[in-house]
Design a protein around this motif. Structure first.
Motif, PDB file in Angstrom:
ATOM      1  N   LEU A   1       1.014  -1.052  -0.213  1.00 46.48           N
ATOM      2  CA  LEU A   1      -0.186   0.152  -0.011  1.00 46.48           C
ATOM      3  C   LEU A   1       1.243   1.558   0.346  1.00 46.48           C
ATOM      4  N   GLY A   2       2.241   0.736  -0.166  1.00 45.78           N
ATOM      5  CA  GLY A   2       2.879   2.142  -0.046  1.00 45.78           C
ATOM      6  C   GLY A   2       3.787   2.583   1.504  1.00 45.78           C
ATOM      7  N   PHE A   3       3.116   2.070   2.251  1.00 45.40           N
ATOM      8  CA  PHE A   3       4.053   2.632   3.511  1.00 45.40           C
ATOM      9  C   PHE A   3       5.744   1.486   3.221  1.00 45.40           C
ATOM     10  N   ARG A   4       7.432   2.467   3.787  1.00 49.49           N
ATOM     11  CA  ARG A   4       7.928   2.236   3.260  1.00 49.49           C
ATOM     12  C   ARG A   4       8.926   0.386   4.705  1.00 49.49           C
ATOM     13  N   ALA A   5       9.618  -0.101   3.823  1.00 48.30           N
ATOM     14  CA  ALA A   5       9.669  -1.204   4.143  1.00 48.30           C
ATOM     15  C   ALA A   5       9.903  -0.929   6.051  1.00 48.30           C
ATOM     16  N   TYR A   6      10.873  -0.702   6.677  1.00 53.68           N
ATOM     17  CA  TYR A   6      10.592   0.080   7.556  1.00 53.68           C
ATOM     18  C   TYR A   6      10.242   0.350   8.806  1.00 53.68           C
ATOM     19  N   GLU A   7       8.635   1.119   8.229  1.00 57.72           N
ATOM     20  CA  GLU A   7       7.569   1.173   9.010  1.00 57.72           C
ATOM     21  C   GLU A   7       7.183   0.027   9.620  1.00 57.72           C
ATOM     22  N   ALA A   8       6.951  -0.883   8.459  1.00 57.17           N
ATOM     23  CA  ALA A   8       5.555  -1.454   7.516  1.00 57.17           C
ATOM     24  C   ALA A   8       5.810  -2.574   8.923  1.00 57.17           C
ATOM     25  N   GLN A   9       7.086  -3.218   9.001  1.00 56.18           N
ATOM     26  CA  GLN A   9       8.247  -4.627   9.686  1.00 56.18           C
ATOM     27  C   GLN A   9       8.250  -3.385  11.450  1.00 56.18           C
ATOM     28  N   ARG A  10       8.221  -1.776  11.988  1.00 56.16           N
ATOM     29  CA  ARG A  10       8.814  -1.516  12.428  1.00 56.16           C
ATOM     30  C   ARG A  10       6.903  -2.043  13.577  1.00 56.16           C
ATOM     31  N   ALA A  11       6.005  -1.322  12.555  1.00 54.44           N
ATOM     32  CA  ALA A  11       4.480  -1.545  13.469  1.00 54.44           C
ATOM     33  C   ALA A  11       3.944  -2.665  13.614  1.00 54.44           C
ATOM     34  N   ALA A  12       4.475  -4.067  12.663  1.00 51.98           N
ATOM     35  CA  ALA A  12       4.479  -5.159  12.975  1.00 51.98           C
ATOM     36  C   ALA A  12       5.050  -5.809  14.459  1.00 51.98           C
ATOM     37  N   ARG A  13       6.102  -5.225  14.999  1.00 51.16           N
ATOM     38  CA  ARG A  13       6.771  -5.680  15.868  1.00 51.16           C
ATOM     39  C   ARG A  13       6.491  -4.665  17.346  1.00 51.16           C
ATOM     40  N   VAL A  14       5.878  -3.850  16.980  1.00 49.36           N
ATOM     41  CA  VAL A  14       5.003  -3.117  18.410  1.00 49.36           C
ATOM     42  C   VAL A  14       4.134  -4.169  18.408  1.00 49.36           C
ATOM     43  N   PHE A  15       3.753  -4.279  16.933  1.00 46.66           N
ATOM     44  CA  PHE A  15       2.124  -4.612  17.567  1.00 46.66           C
ATOM     45  C   PHE A  15       1.931  -6.488  18.416  1.00 46.66           C
ATOM     46  N   ARG A  16       2.758  -6.697  17.933  1.00 49.15           N
ATOM     47  CA  ARG A  16       3.518  -8.485  17.809  1.00 49.15           C
ATOM     48  C   ARG A  16       3.746  -7.822  19.719  1.00 49.15           C
ATOM     49  N   ARG A  17       4.358  -7.339  20.026  1.00 53.08           N
ATOM     50  CA  ARG A  17       5.087  -6.651  21.356  1.00 53.08           C
ATOM     51  C   ARG A  17       3.974  -6.390  22.400  1.00 53.08           C
ATOM     52  N   GLN A  18       2.700  -6.416  21.652  1.00 56.07           N
ATOM     53  CA  GLN A  18       1.716  -5.120  22.317  1.00 56.07           C
ATOM     54  C   GLN A  18       0.257  -6.542  22.650  1.00 56.07           C
TER      55      GLN A  18
END
Lengths: 231, 231
Positions: free
Chosen positions: B139-156
């Protein structure tokens, strides 16, 4: 980014689609969800997501959900036949859609590849590798080494599935021969990478791209873009 | 490392245990496998792994497999009741074993936490986050941002499961209230992290540890060691 994100449809809101939907939502992307289960539908409404109740392989339902103007379709249903039907309908009537599909295992992945779907996520692959990498750490491997072994394994395994998909339709003998060869190649490639890792001077198989990947903050490879691995 | 690795037992060699076993093997760790399916047993012998055929919750079978001298037990069976029985037997008779367990979903994870098992891997969690992060890139998110969102989500999400496990046994009302609160907190935490990410000066929730994690080449957190997330 979010404003240009366009519309996203998720078919199936069980364990898998649920996580995808909540991740999207946390990034400001509000998907439209198609689901068969009235319990899920109720939960989705509470989450503020747009929901259509019914069989996502039905053309009218995809139309109602806005498939014509959507950019991306996530097929997260847990039933293999249902997944194939949804994708066939979508490909026929909405060929512009990017499709990201959950697969139960290898046979399902082979069928998806045959349909031309490239973004395939075998549903237990990544959690088994997470467990494996953590367990290696529990045995005394260094974090980086365990994580890297899992990453190399995943690449090899993805490449193997793409290679074997070609032989899958052609019959058992050809498939088994190819499977045996891939297992040999995988073991050799992983061993070579580990040697390269232990003795940094020796640039083993595919080590450069892995270094780049690990050195940079960037995320995982996009499966659709993955190079075929030719050690 | 491998020489000191000690012995590893894997119970269950389906889709999940298979991947764990092959990853171990690629790192020079040769697990002993317990499985109920004669087809799996044949395949395992061809892979050169030691196999015991039978129900892994039986004390004699765990004994034969060397549980007394093993360091680590991976419980990778797909049946929830069977998983619980194996773990109860192992905890009672081989309390020294590190246990890493596959879970089907949240209710299974709650039961495992109640047994004191900390290394829990919900079987579809990581693949759904992989798909989600790749789709965000689509959808156009940068790789780092997408990966980071997933990582934060997983921790939460991990923290939420650990928190909700306490309320799970106490009854529906307390559980639902806690669940609602955690959803609110998660959304706020992810939003705060994203703000912190976009405007680097603003060090949002847990941003330091995430920076350290992403900056260093090291792997994922060990679930058992994860800090409870208290934003």
């Amino acid at each position: 980014v979010e404003e240009q994100a366009g519309r996203v449809i998720i078919a199936g809101f069980g364990r898998f689609g649920h996580i995808v939907g909540l991740l999207f939502r946390s990034c400001g992307v509000f998907p439209t969800v198609l689901d068969l289960d009235p319990d899920h539908v109720e939960m989705l409404r509470r989450l503020g997501l747009k929901v259509f109740f019914g069989d996502a392989s039905r053309l009218e339902l995809l139309h109602s959900a806005g498939a014509r103007d959507a950019r991306l379709l996530v097929v997260a249903v847990d039933d293999e036949e249902s997944s194939i039907r949804i994708i066939e309908t979508a490909q026929k009537h909405f060929p512009h859609l990017q499709i990201f599909a959950r697969a139960s295992g290898r046979p399902h992945a082979y069928r998806l590849l045959k349909l031309g779907v490239n973004r395939i996520y075998r549903e237990t692959l990544d959690s088994s590798l997470e467990l494996g990498a953590d367990a290696l750490r529990g045995l005394g491997f260094r974090a980086y080494e365990a994580q890297r072994a899992a990453r190399v394994f995943r690449r090899q395994d993805e490449a193997t599935v793409r290679e074997l998909a070609k032989h899958w339709a052609t019959g058992t003998d050809s498939y088994l021969a190819a499977a045996r060869q891939r297992i040999r190649m995988s073991q050799e490639a992983i061993a070579a990478d580990r040697d390269g890792f232990h003795h940094v001077a020796d640039a083993g198989w595919d080590t450069e791209s892995l270094r780049a990947e690990f050195g940079a903050p960037a995320g995982p490879e996009t499966p659709g873009d993955a190079d075929p691995l030719t050690p």
